[in-house]
Design an enzyme around this catalytic site. Structure first.
Site, mmCIF file in Angstrom:
data_model
loop_
_atom_site.group_PDB
_atom_site.id
_atom_site.type_symbol
_atom_site.label_atom_id
_atom_site.label_comp_id
_atom_site.label_asym_id
_atom_site.label_seq_id
_atom_site.Cartn_x
_atom_site.Cartn_y
_atom_site.Cartn_z
ATOM 1 N N ASP A 107 -10.196 -9.060 -12.409
ATOM 2 C CA ASP A 107 -8.943 -9.213 -11.671
ATOM 3 C C ASP A 107 -9.124 -9.854 -10.295
ATOM 4 O O ASP A 107 -8.800 -9.251 -9.275
ATOM 5 C CB ASP A 107 -8.205 -7.868 -11.557
ATOM 6 N N GLU A 164 0.818 -15.966 -7.997
ATOM 7 C CA GLU A 164 0.226 -14.983 -7.069
ATOM 8 C C GLU A 164 -1.185 -15.453 -6.732
ATOM 9 O O GLU A 164 -2.132 -14.682 -6.738
ATOM 10 C CB GLU A 164 0.120 -13.607 -7.712
ATOM 11 N N HIS A 174 2.560 -1.862 -12.097
ATOM 12 C CA HIS A 174 1.280 -1.703 -12.777
ATOM 13 C C HIS A 174 1.286 -0.319 -13.420
ATOM 14 O O HIS A 174 1.545 0.663 -12.716
ATOM 15 C CB HIS A 174 0.121 -1.790 -11.781
ATOM 16 N N HIS A 192 -4.959 -11.640 -15.656
ATOM 17 C CA HIS A 192 -5.278 -10.324 -16.208
ATOM 18 C C HIS A 192 -5.561 -10.387 -17.707
ATOM 19 O O HIS A 192 -6.522 -9.769 -18.175
ATOM 20 C CB HIS A 192 -4.131 -9.341 -15.959
ATOM 21 N N HIS A 194 8.380 -6.404 -7.070
ATOM 22 C CA HIS A 194 7.086 -5.837 -7.489
ATOM 23 C C HIS A 194 6.883 -4.507 -6.777
ATOM 24 O O HIS A 194 6.964 -4.430 -5.555
ATOM 25 C CB HIS A 194 5.968 -6.822 -7.133
ATOM 26 N N ASP A 206 0.390 -11.395 -17.041
ATOM 27 C CA ASP A 206 -0.366 -12.044 -15.967
ATOM 28 C C ASP A 206 -1.504 -12.828 -16.617
ATOM 29 O O ASP A 206 -2.350 -12.250 -17.315
ATOM 30 C CB ASP A 206 -0.896 -10.964 -15.013
ATOM 31 N N ARG A 226 0.819 -1.213 0.000
ATOM 32 C CA ARG A 226 0.000 0.000 0.000
ATOM 33 C C ARG A 226 0.855 1.265 0.000
ATOM 34 O O ARG A 226 0.341 2.374 0.117
ATOM 35 C CB ARG A 226 -0.928 0.002 1.206
ATOM 36 N N GLU A 233 3.226 -4.501 -16.402
ATOM 37 C CA GLU A 233 2.368 -5.670 -16.275
ATOM 38 C C GLU A 233 1.102 -5.515 -17.123
ATOM 39 O O GLU A 233 0.518 -4.438 -17.185
ATOM 40 C CB GLU A 233 1.997 -5.870 -14.790
ATOM 41 N N HIS A 264 -7.793 -13.254 -8.610
ATOM 42 C CA HIS A 264 -6.953 -14.438 -8.806
ATOM 43 C C HIS A 264 -7.565 -15.667 -8.138
ATOM 44 O O HIS A 264 -8.167 -15.565 -7.079
ATOM 45 C CB HIS A 264 -5.561 -14.209 -8.211
ATOM 46 N N HIS A 308 3.122 -13.985 -14.740
ATOM 47 C CA HIS A 308 2.411 -14.214 -13.477
ATOM 48 C C HIS A 308 1.395 -15.308 -13.750
ATOM 49 O O HIS A 308 0.500 -15.136 -14.584
ATOM 50 C CB HIS A 308 1.653 -12.953 -13.034
ATOM 51 N N TYR A 358 1.305 -1.647 -5.444
ATOM 52 C CA TYR A 358 0.276 -1.491 -6.480
ATOM 53 C C TYR A 358 -0.532 -0.211 -6.347
ATOM 54 O O TYR A 358 -1.374 0.085 -7.163
ATOM 55 C CB TYR A 358 -0.627 -2.729 -6.572
HETATM 56 ZN ZN ZN Z 1 1.050 -7.092 -10.229
#
Ligand code: ZN
Length: 277
Positions: free
Chosen positions: A224, A256, A107, A179, A67, A176, A37, A142, A226, A211, A70
């Site tokens: 989105d 993920e 992202h 995605h 990574h 991904d 975050r 991504e 997963h 991913h 996000y």
């Molecule tokens: Zn990601």
């Protein structure tokens, strides 16, 4: 040999992640550079890093994937937020200079109400500024599900961003599976065509990582969410086709999926079995 790992918590440091990866049958891993975050990253623990690099060499962990948080939005309307994304990414990339071969995934962001054209302009501006710094890590954009106003919802948007970066040899793409499926690319019914489309629009030489995630939702749902491998709408056979595909199988794969370490261990074993059968 299949290069596969999963997302690991970085809270205990690099050596702990390396050991966790090896314990679950992985030979790579992904981690957040800081709290996903946002917020301040811990300074690098050079002793931990040195111990990790020895361990990685001994156990064949050749490349890992960092990574970005996000919450960064490289195409925010607010200039302060864009500057924050730039500062954070520079700080992450500065720390990655100490990890050989590391790649850095982010992202692209959400344009909110400004429109795709302005959003893409902001992202490529930011990458042009970052590249003035001369960091070594390969930076990956991504592929996104196209939730809300996400940029990177199709291969063309990623290509346009890359094209507008002057020195773009350090840019790549992380695909991904959840995605792209949510984005409308039918990797279940027609993987071959999706790979060909990626090649003609972006170029397979830009594809640097995958991913591996199943999706809770249907093709083109732009959601989105997963799912565990084989338990979603993508399904096991599609993953078998992906990890054995001649144009993909040399890439590093990162799970993920919603799992604990045992769950990841099972998925890694399953995917290895399919890849090596
Ligand atoms: Zn990601």
């Amino acid at each position: 040999m299949l290069r596969i790992g999963c997302h690991l918590s970085s809270s205990k440091g690099f050596l702990a992640m390396g050991k966790e990866a090896i314990n679950i049958g992985a030979n790579t891993f992904q981690f957040f550079t800081r709290n996903p975050r946002g917020g301040k990253a811990k300074e690098l623990d050079t002793k931990d890093l040195a111990a990790y690099l020895d361990f990685a060499e001994e156990h064949g962990i050749a490349q890992i994937l960092a990574h970005a948080p996000y919450t960064l939005n490289a195409c925010a309307k607010d200039e302060g937020l864009r500057q924050f994304a730039y500062d954070t990414m520079c700080d992450d990339l500065r720390r990655l200079e100490h990890i050989p071969n590391a790649m850095y995934n982010f992202h692209p962001g959400s344009h909110v109400k400004q429109g795709t054209e302005i959003g893409i302009g902001y992202i490529s501006d930011l990458l042009n500024r970052i590249n003035e710094k001369g960091y070594h890590a390969t930076i990956l954009l991504e592929t996104m599900a196209g939730k809300g106003t996400e940029i990177g919802r199709n291969f063309e948007e990623l290509r346009t961003i890359i094209d507008r970066v002057e020195e773009n040899s350090n840019l790549g793409v992380c695909m991904d599976t959840c995605h792209v499926f949510d984005g409308g690319y039918d990797i279940v019914g027609n993987l071959e065509e999706v790979i060909e489309e990626f090649h003609s629009v972006v170029g397979l030489c830009r594809l640097k990582a995958v991913h591996l995630n199943d999706s809770m939702n249907l093709l083109g749902s732009h959601k989105d969410r997963h799912e565990k491998i084989g338990e979603g709408k993508i399904g096991l056979e599609a993953f078998r086709a992906i990890v054995t595909h001649s144009k993909l199988r040399e890439l590093p794969f990162f799970l993920e999926t919603p799992n604990d370490l045992e769950g990841y261990q099972r998925e890694i074993a399953l995917l290895r079995q399919m890849a090596e059968a």
